[in-house]
Motif scaffolding. Structure first.
Motif, short mmCIF file in Angstrom:
data_model
loop_
_atom_site.label_atom_id
_atom_site.label_comp_id
_atom_site.label_asym_id
_atom_site.label_seq_id
_atom_site.Cartn_x
_atom_site.Cartn_y
_atom_site.Cartn_z
N GLN A 33 28.28 17.00 52.64
CA GLN A 33 27.10 18.02 53.36
C GLN A 33 27.46 18.82 54.12
N LEU A 34 28.12 19.89 53.67
CA LEU A 34 27.94 21.28 53.48
C LEU A 34 27.96 21.33 52.67
N HIS A 35 27.72 20.87 51.40
CA HIS A 35 27.46 21.76 50.16
C HIS A 35 26.08 21.61 50.29
N ARG A 36 25.46 21.12 50.96
CA ARG A 36 24.17 20.60 50.62
C ARG A 36 23.75 21.86 52.00
N TRP A 37 24.30 21.42 52.87
CA TRP A 37 23.60 22.69 54.07
C TRP A 37 23.82 24.46 53.27
N VAL A 38 25.00 24.78 52.61
CA VAL A 38 24.97 25.80 52.66
C VAL A 38 24.07 26.03 51.47
N THR A 39 24.08 25.30 50.08
CA THR A 39 23.01 25.45 49.39
C THR A 39 21.34 25.29 49.91
#
Length: 274
Positions: free
Chosen positions: A74-80
């Motif tokens: 989820q962290l990766h999705r929001w940063v992207t």
């Protein structure tokens, strides 16, 4: 009793918000050092927000972030999503100065006011403050405009730089807004700057008076019961405001309390300890 000069030398926007909302709760947290347990869901949100801020800081510094994003999809999705939504502010420009977790302080009325900008960008013509929020965008823009984070961050930058107020802005990015991150930008001007100075002076003069009385064993004032703010306060019983409340929240700091008419808490980064 510990000297209030030592306890309250530094103040952040979170402390100012709490002092303005309920002086007695300010006393209980920062002078009496009282607290109650944080519920697991709340703690998880705080931890996630801390991880997001750490990742954005490391990314700005050019440090590896793979280990952080691999542990949290989820962290990766929001940063992207944030990078896609705001490439112009997340890509370095050799003509600008950029710094993550940029700290500034201002001595004001005998207190050291402290701010930390998630990302600070400046050039010869303007300066931008960027702040990452790990919750959806509030519906009421006025909440953010009145909150001490917005007001103090802009005020201190104008006071500690050569920029005119009109050359300064602050933008909040709400990384969990759907379907993509959204932003709210606040510009600044000389009229707002003078009003903030007056309001700060009044609030800190009150604080000095409260502290002097506290040294004489007098409590800080309570918020009026008619404000209907006590139901969400974990000190309702201690303040003898619990007789009509069947449920009380277990909050630990000014960053966590909220009510329908309160200003939303915007301090999701670690505040300066007192």
């Amino acid at each position: 009793m510990e000297s209030t000069q030592e306890v309250l030398f530094r103040l952040s926007q979170g402390q100012l918000n709490l002092l303005q909302t309920c002086p007695r709760k300010f006393q209980q947290i920062y002078l009496d050092k009282l607290s109650s347990p944080t519920n697991p869901e709340q703690l998880e949100r705080q931890n996630w927000g801390s991880r997001f801020h750490l990742l954005m800081q490391q990314r700005e510094l050019g440090l590896p972030v793979e280990s952080l994003v691999q542990e949290d999809a989820q962290l990766h999705r929001w940063v992207t999503a944030l990078v896609d939504a705001a490439p112009e502010i997340l890509i370095s420009n050799p003509k600008t100065f950029r710094q993550s977790e940029h700290c500034r302080t201002l001595n004001f009325e005998g207190y050291l006011l402290t701010v930390i900008y998630d990302l600070f960008i400046e050039d010869t013509q303007s300066a931008q403050i960027l702040d990452w929020k790990t919750y959806p965008q509030p519906k009421n823009r006025r909440w953010l405009e009145k909150d001490w984070q917005t007001r103090l961050y802009l005020y201190i930058l104008a006071e500690t730089s050569d920029y005119l107020p009109e050359q300064i802005s602050m933008t909040y990015w709400f990384v969990q807004s759907q379907p993509q991150p959204e932003s709210l930008k606040f510009t600044y001007n000389a009229v707002q700057h003078e009003q903030t100075k007056r309001d700060l002076t009044e609030l800190l003069t009150q604080l000095t008076n409260y502290l002097q009385r506290y040294q004489q064993a007098e409590d800080f004032p309570q918020v009026p019961e008619t404000a209907n703010r006590c139901p969400d306060c974990n000190f309702a019983i201690r303040c003898q405001r619990d007789r009509n409340f069947s449920n009380t929240s277990h909050l630990t700091s000014e960053e966590n309390f909220s009510h329908q008419d309160w200003l939303p808490n915007l301090a999701k980064i670690q505040e300066v300890s007192l």
